[in-house]
Write a protein that holds these residues in place. Structure first.
Motif, mmCIF file in Angstrom:
data_model
loop_
_atom_site.group_PDB
_atom_site.id
_atom_site.type_symbol
_atom_site.label_atom_id
_atom_site.label_comp_id
_atom_site.label_asym_id
_atom_site.label_seq_id
_atom_site.Cartn_x
_atom_site.Cartn_y
_atom_site.Cartn_z
ATOM 1 N N GLU A 12 0.833 -1.214 0.000
ATOM 2 C CA GLU A 12 0.000 0.000 0.000
ATOM 3 C C GLU A 12 0.861 1.255 0.000
ATOM 4 N N LEU A 13 1.913 1.268 0.795
ATOM 5 C CA LEU A 13 2.818 2.418 0.812
ATOM 6 C C LEU A 13 3.561 2.559 -0.518
ATOM 7 N N ILE A 14 3.963 1.433 -1.092
ATOM 8 C CA ILE A 14 4.645 1.456 -2.391
ATOM 9 C C ILE A 14 3.708 2.027 -3.447
ATOM 10 N N TYR A 15 2.449 1.584 -3.442
ATOM 11 C CA TYR A 15 1.476 2.095 -4.408
ATOM 12 C C TYR A 15 1.287 3.606 -4.246
ATOM 13 N N GLU A 16 1.084 4.057 -3.017
ATOM 14 C CA GLU A 16 0.867 5.489 -2.786
ATOM 15 C C GLU A 16 2.056 6.326 -3.255
ATOM 16 N N ARG A 17 3.241 5.819 -3.023
ATOM 17 C CA ARG A 17 4.443 6.578 -3.368
ATOM 18 C C ARG A 17 4.761 6.547 -4.860
ATOM 19 N N PHE A 18 4.470 5.426 -5.548
ATOM 20 C CA PHE A 18 4.914 5.250 -6.934
ATOM 21 C C PHE A 18 3.797 5.117 -7.956
ATOM 22 N N LYS A 19 2.526 5.304 -7.553
ATOM 23 C CA LYS A 19 1.411 5.037 -8.468
ATOM 24 C C LYS A 19 1.480 5.852 -9.756
ATOM 25 N N GLY A 20 2.060 7.021 -9.725
ATOM 26 C CA GLY A 20 2.185 7.817 -10.943
ATOM 27 C C GLY A 20 3.396 7.473 -11.786
ATOM 28 N N LEU A 21 4.253 6.589 -11.279
ATOM 29 C CA LEU A 21 5.501 6.271 -11.979
ATOM 30 C C LEU A 21 5.552 4.855 -12.538
ATOM 31 N N VAL A 22 4.648 3.982 -12.062
ATOM 32 C CA VAL A 22 4.661 2.590 -12.507
ATOM 33 C C VAL A 22 3.297 2.212 -13.066
ATOM 34 N N ASP A 23 3.283 1.173 -13.862
ATOM 35 C CA ASP A 23 2.029 0.698 -14.439
ATOM 36 C C ASP A 23 1.251 -0.203 -13.493
ATOM 37 N N LEU A 24 1.956 -0.845 -12.566
ATOM 38 C CA LEU A 24 1.325 -1.883 -11.777
ATOM 39 C C LEU A 24 2.083 -2.117 -10.477
ATOM 40 N N VAL A 25 1.343 -2.312 -9.394
ATOM 41 C CA VAL A 25 1.900 -2.770 -8.124
ATOM 42 C C VAL A 25 1.100 -4.003 -7.733
ATOM 43 N N ILE A 26 1.795 -5.113 -7.515
ATOM 44 C CA ILE A 26 1.139 -6.354 -7.128
ATOM 45 C C ILE A 26 1.188 -6.466 -5.616
ATOM 46 N N ASP A 27 0.032 -6.622 -4.993
ATOM 47 C CA ASP A 27 -0.036 -6.755 -3.543
ATOM 48 C C ASP A 27 0.093 -8.225 -3.185
ATOM 49 N N GLY A 28 1.297 -8.608 -2.790
ATOM 50 C CA GLY A 28 1.560 -9.973 -2.349
ATOM 51 C C GLY A 28 1.762 -10.036 -0.848
ATOM 52 N N GLY A 29 1.327 -8.986 -0.154
ATOM 53 C CA GLY A 29 1.515 -8.925 1.288
ATOM 54 C C GLY A 29 2.816 -8.228 1.631
ATOM 55 N N LEU A 30 3.050 -8.084 2.921
ATOM 56 C CA LEU A 30 4.262 -7.425 3.382
ATOM 57 C C LEU A 30 5.489 -8.257 3.038
ATOM 58 N N GLY A 31 6.540 -7.588 2.626
ATOM 59 C CA GLY A 31 7.792 -8.272 2.328
ATOM 60 C C GLY A 31 8.676 -8.344 3.555
ATOM 61 N N ASN A 32 9.824 -8.957 3.387
ATOM 62 C CA ASN A 32 10.791 -9.090 4.465
ATOM 63 C C ASN A 32 11.654 -7.842 4.514
ATOM 64 N N LEU A 33 11.933 -7.343 5.700
ATOM 65 C CA LEU A 33 12.749 -6.137 5.837
ATOM 66 C C LEU A 33 14.243 -6.418 5.756
ATOM 67 N N GLU A 34 14.640 -7.679 5.850
ATOM 68 C CA GLU A 34 16.062 -8.002 5.751
ATOM 69 C C GLU A 34 16.405 -8.301 4.293
ATOM 70 N N ALA A 35 17.471 -7.686 3.812
ATOM 71 C CA ALA A 35 17.887 -7.816 2.415
ATOM 72 C C ALA A 35 18.504 -9.188 2.147
ATOM 73 N N SER A 36 18.660 -9.502 0.872
ATOM 74 C CA SER A 36 19.307 -10.760 0.479
ATOM 75 C C SER A 36 20.806 -10.679 0.764
ATOM 76 N N THR A 37 21.424 -11.835 0.862
ATOM 77 C CA THR A 37 22.873 -11.928 0.974
ATOM 78 C C THR A 37 23.437 -11.824 -0.433
ATOM 79 N N ILE A 38 24.429 -10.960 -0.624
ATOM 80 C CA ILE A 38 25.044 -10.787 -1.941
ATOM 81 C C ILE A 38 26.379 -11.509 -1.967
ATOM 82 N N VAL A 39 26.534 -12.401 -2.962
ATOM 83 C CA VAL A 39 27.745 -13.198 -3.111
ATOM 84 C C VAL A 39 28.373 -12.872 -4.460
ATOM 85 N N ASP A 40 29.611 -12.372 -4.434
ATOM 86 C CA ASP A 40 30.349 -12.065 -5.658
ATOM 87 C C ASP A 40 31.047 -13.330 -6.133
ATOM 88 N N CYS A 41 30.663 -13.813 -7.302
ATOM 89 C CA CYS A 41 31.223 -15.046 -7.861
ATOM 90 C C CYS A 41 32.090 -14.762 -9.082
#
Length: 118
Positions: free
Chosen positions: A70-99
């Motif tokens: 909902e916050l993403i939609y409110e903030r970006f609704k004029g800039l994107v074509d679509l926001v899919i509401d799949g529920g709240l995401g995780n606040l912890e980022a992915s682990t990045i591995v340089d290979c």
């Protein structure tokens, strides 16, 4: 990588000639992420192509990434074509591995625990 994906990891790889030129940076690398979330995986399956995207950085000092649809939609609704509401995401980022060199290097510790997939 087979053990880690889908999951909370982003792998940095050398970009080959098959990677579209739009993705090439001066380093000629690309980050690959296959989330353990059915929504983006089904979109990729239906499209038959990967999705090119980035995380939404938040300017709030408390939360680094926006995950509330909902916050993403409110903030970006004029800039994107679509926001899919799949529920709240995780606040912890992915682990990045340089290979890109002989030994994988953890660039960012995140939700993925590399010792669990080695």
């Amino acid at each position: 990588m087979k053990k880690a994906l889908p999951g909370p990891f982003t792998f940095i790889l050398n970009a080959s000639g098959k990677v579209p030129k739009i993705l090439h940076t001066k380093k000629n690398t690309v980050g690959i992420r296959v989330p353990d979330n059915a929504i983006p995986r089904l979109i990729v399956k239906e499209l038959g192509n990967p999705i090119i995207t980035s995380s939404i950085k938040d300017e709030d000092e408390i939360i680094e990434y926006s995950t509330d649809p909902e916050l993403i939609y409110e903030r970006f609704k004029g800039l994107v074509d679509l926001v899919i509401d799949g529920g709240l995401g995780n606040l912890e980022a992915s682990t990045i591995v340089d290979c890109t060199s002989d030994e994988p290097e953890i660039l960012r510790e995140g939700l993925g625990k590399i010792e669990e997939v080695l």
